[in-house]
Design a protein around this motif. Structure first.
Motif, mmCIF file in Angstrom:
data_model
loop_
_atom_site.group_PDB
_atom_site.id
_atom_site.type_symbol
_atom_site.label_atom_id
_atom_site.label_comp_id
_atom_site.label_asym_id
_atom_site.label_seq_id
_atom_site.Cartn_x
_atom_site.Cartn_y
_atom_site.Cartn_z
ATOM 1 N N ASN A 72 -14.204 -4.244 14.504
ATOM 2 C CA ASN A 72 -15.019 -3.908 13.341
ATOM 3 C C ASN A 72 -14.386 -2.863 12.430
ATOM 4 N N CYS A 73 -13.100 -2.970 12.214
ATOM 5 C CA CYS A 73 -12.414 -2.074 11.282
ATOM 6 C C CYS A 73 -12.316 -2.681 9.893
ATOM 7 N N PHE A 74 -12.719 -3.937 9.758
ATOM 8 C CA PHE A 74 -12.766 -4.597 8.462
ATOM 9 C C PHE A 74 -14.147 -4.367 7.871
ATOM 10 N N PRO A 75 -14.267 -3.591 6.835
ATOM 11 C CA PRO A 75 -15.600 -3.362 6.277
ATOM 12 C C PRO A 75 -16.200 -4.615 5.658
ATOM 13 N N ILE A 76 -15.354 -5.562 5.270
ATOM 14 C CA ILE A 76 -15.857 -6.757 4.596
ATOM 15 C C ILE A 76 -16.311 -7.824 5.580
ATOM 16 N N PHE A 77 -15.614 -7.990 6.681
ATOM 17 C CA PHE A 77 -15.879 -9.128 7.549
ATOM 18 C C PHE A 77 -16.577 -8.770 8.854
ATOM 19 N N ASN A 78 -17.276 -7.652 8.907
ATOM 20 C CA ASN A 78 -17.982 -7.321 10.145
ATOM 21 C C ASN A 78 -19.330 -8.045 10.192
ATOM 22 N N LYS A 79 -20.034 -7.913 11.297
ATOM 23 C CA LYS A 79 -21.281 -8.652 11.510
ATOM 24 C C LYS A 79 -22.370 -8.238 10.531
ATOM 25 N N GLU A 80 -22.432 -6.955 10.185
ATOM 26 C CA GLU A 80 -23.450 -6.495 9.244
ATOM 27 C C GLU A 80 -23.231 -7.116 7.865
ATOM 28 N N TRP A 81 -21.969 -7.222 7.457
ATOM 29 C CA TRP A 81 -21.658 -7.843 6.178
ATOM 30 C C TRP A 81 -22.101 -9.302 6.194
ATOM 31 N N GLU A 82 -21.841 -10.001 7.302
ATOM 32 C CA GLU A 82 -22.249 -11.399 7.426
ATOM 33 C C GLU A 82 -23.770 -11.531 7.311
ATOM 34 N N LYS A 83 -24.486 -10.672 8.021
ATOM 35 C CA LYS A 83 -25.955 -10.718 7.967
ATOM 36 C C LYS A 83 -26.457 -10.472 6.551
ATOM 37 N N GLN A 84 -25.852 -9.493 5.873
ATOM 38 C CA GLN A 84 -26.253 -9.162 4.518
ATOM 39 C C GLN A 84 -26.004 -10.345 3.581
ATOM 40 N N LYS A 85 -24.869 -11.004 3.700
ATOM 41 C CA LYS A 85 -24.551 -12.151 2.847
ATOM 42 C C LYS A 85 -25.486 -13.327 3.122
ATOM 43 N N VAL A 86 -25.789 -13.585 4.397
ATOM 44 C CA VAL A 86 -26.708 -14.673 4.735
ATOM 45 C C VAL A 86 -28.074 -14.398 4.119
ATOM 46 N N LYS A 87 -28.546 -13.162 4.251
ATOM 47 C CA LYS A 87 -29.845 -12.786 3.676
ATOM 48 C C LYS A 87 -29.812 -12.932 2.162
ATOM 49 N N GLU A 88 -28.722 -12.513 1.538
ATOM 50 C CA GLU A 88 -28.587 -12.619 0.091
ATOM 51 C C GLU A 88 -28.679 -14.067 -0.360
ATOM 52 N N TYR A 89 -27.972 -14.976 0.307
ATOM 53 C CA TYR A 89 -28.000 -16.383 -0.073
ATOM 54 C C TYR A 89 -29.363 -17.018 0.219
ATOM 55 N N MET A 90 -29.983 -16.607 1.301
ATOM 56 C CA MET A 90 -31.319 -17.125 1.602
ATOM 57 C C MET A 90 -32.323 -16.668 0.538
ATOM 58 N N ASP A 91 -32.220 -15.419 0.115
ATOM 59 C CA ASP A 91 -33.113 -14.909 -0.929
ATOM 60 C C ASP A 91 -32.899 -15.633 -2.252
ATOM 61 N N LYS A 92 -31.623 -15.897 -2.594
ATOM 62 C CA LYS A 92 -31.328 -16.639 -3.819
ATOM 63 C C LYS A 92 -31.923 -18.043 -3.767
ATOM 64 N N GLU A 93 -31.750 -18.692 -2.615
ATOM 65 C CA GLU A 93 -32.276 -20.051 -2.455
ATOM 66 C C GLU A 93 -33.805 -20.051 -2.537
ATOM 67 N N LYS A 94 -34.417 -19.059 -1.929
ATOM 68 C CA LYS A 94 -35.875 -18.953 -1.945
ATOM 69 C C LYS A 94 -36.374 -18.737 -3.371
ATOM 70 N N SER A 95 -35.737 -17.843 -4.112
ATOM 71 C CA SER A 95 -36.175 -17.587 -5.496
ATOM 72 C C SER A 95 -35.942 -18.807 -6.377
ATOM 73 N N LYS A 96 -34.872 -19.544 -6.131
ATOM 74 C CA LYS A 96 -34.612 -20.768 -6.911
ATOM 75 C C LYS A 96 -35.681 -21.815 -6.614
ATOM 76 N N ASN A 97 -36.061 -21.951 -5.351
ATOM 77 C CA ASN A 97 -37.099 -22.920 -4.985
ATOM 78 C C ASN A 97 -38.449 -22.521 -5.553
ATOM 79 N N GLU A 98 -38.757 -21.239 -5.553
ATOM 80 C CA GLU A 98 -40.039 -20.764 -6.093
ATOM 81 C C GLU A 98 -40.089 -20.961 -7.608
ATOM 82 N N LYS A 99 -38.942 -20.847 -8.249
ATOM 83 C CA LYS A 99 -38.868 -21.004 -9.708
ATOM 84 C C LYS A 99 -39.223 -22.419 -10.124
ATOM 85 N N TRP A 100 -38.852 -23.404 -9.318
ATOM 86 C CA TRP A 100 -39.064 -24.805 -9.680
ATOM 87 C C TRP A 100 -40.382 -25.368 -9.185
#
Length: 101
Positions: A72-100
């Motif tokens: 975990n010396c890579f600040p970009i590719f650690n598990k927390e970064w992965e979780k944050q990105k997954v949550k970000e994409y899920m939130d984007k998808e959710k807001s896009k679905n709610e918009k339509w």
């Protein structure tokens, strides 16, 4: 009191961590053994043309990146970064679905 589910989650995380570390040490061991063989071959069969350092350098770079990722010396590719990105994409998808709707 801790539930069985929390214990199972912690166990799976620990097991995955051990698996990742074991994979890194296997990669490091292979790197050392194979590059020693390359060094032996190079020095015995073509000592006037040194080529052993090319695979040593490039594979070594890969081993370094593998170690940085595992420990975990890579600040970009650690598990927390992965979780944050997954949550970000899920939130984007959710807001896009709610918009339509």
């Amino acid at each position: 009191m801790e539930t069985k589910n929390q214990y199972d989650d912690r166990y799976l995380k620990a097991k995955n961590r051990v698996h990742d570390i074991k994979g890194f040490y296997s990669n490091l061991t292979s790197f050392i053994i194979v590059n020693l063989i390359f060094l032996f071959i190079n020095l015995n069969y073509s000592p006037d043309h040194l080529w052993f350092y090319w695979p040593l350098m490039w594979w070594g770079l890969g081993v370094i990146f593998h170690g940085l990722k595992v420990y975990n010396c890579f600040p970009i590719f650690n598990k927390e970064w992965e979780k944050q990105k997954v949550k970000e994409y899920m939130d984007k998808e959710k807001s896009k679905n709610e918009k339509w709707q």
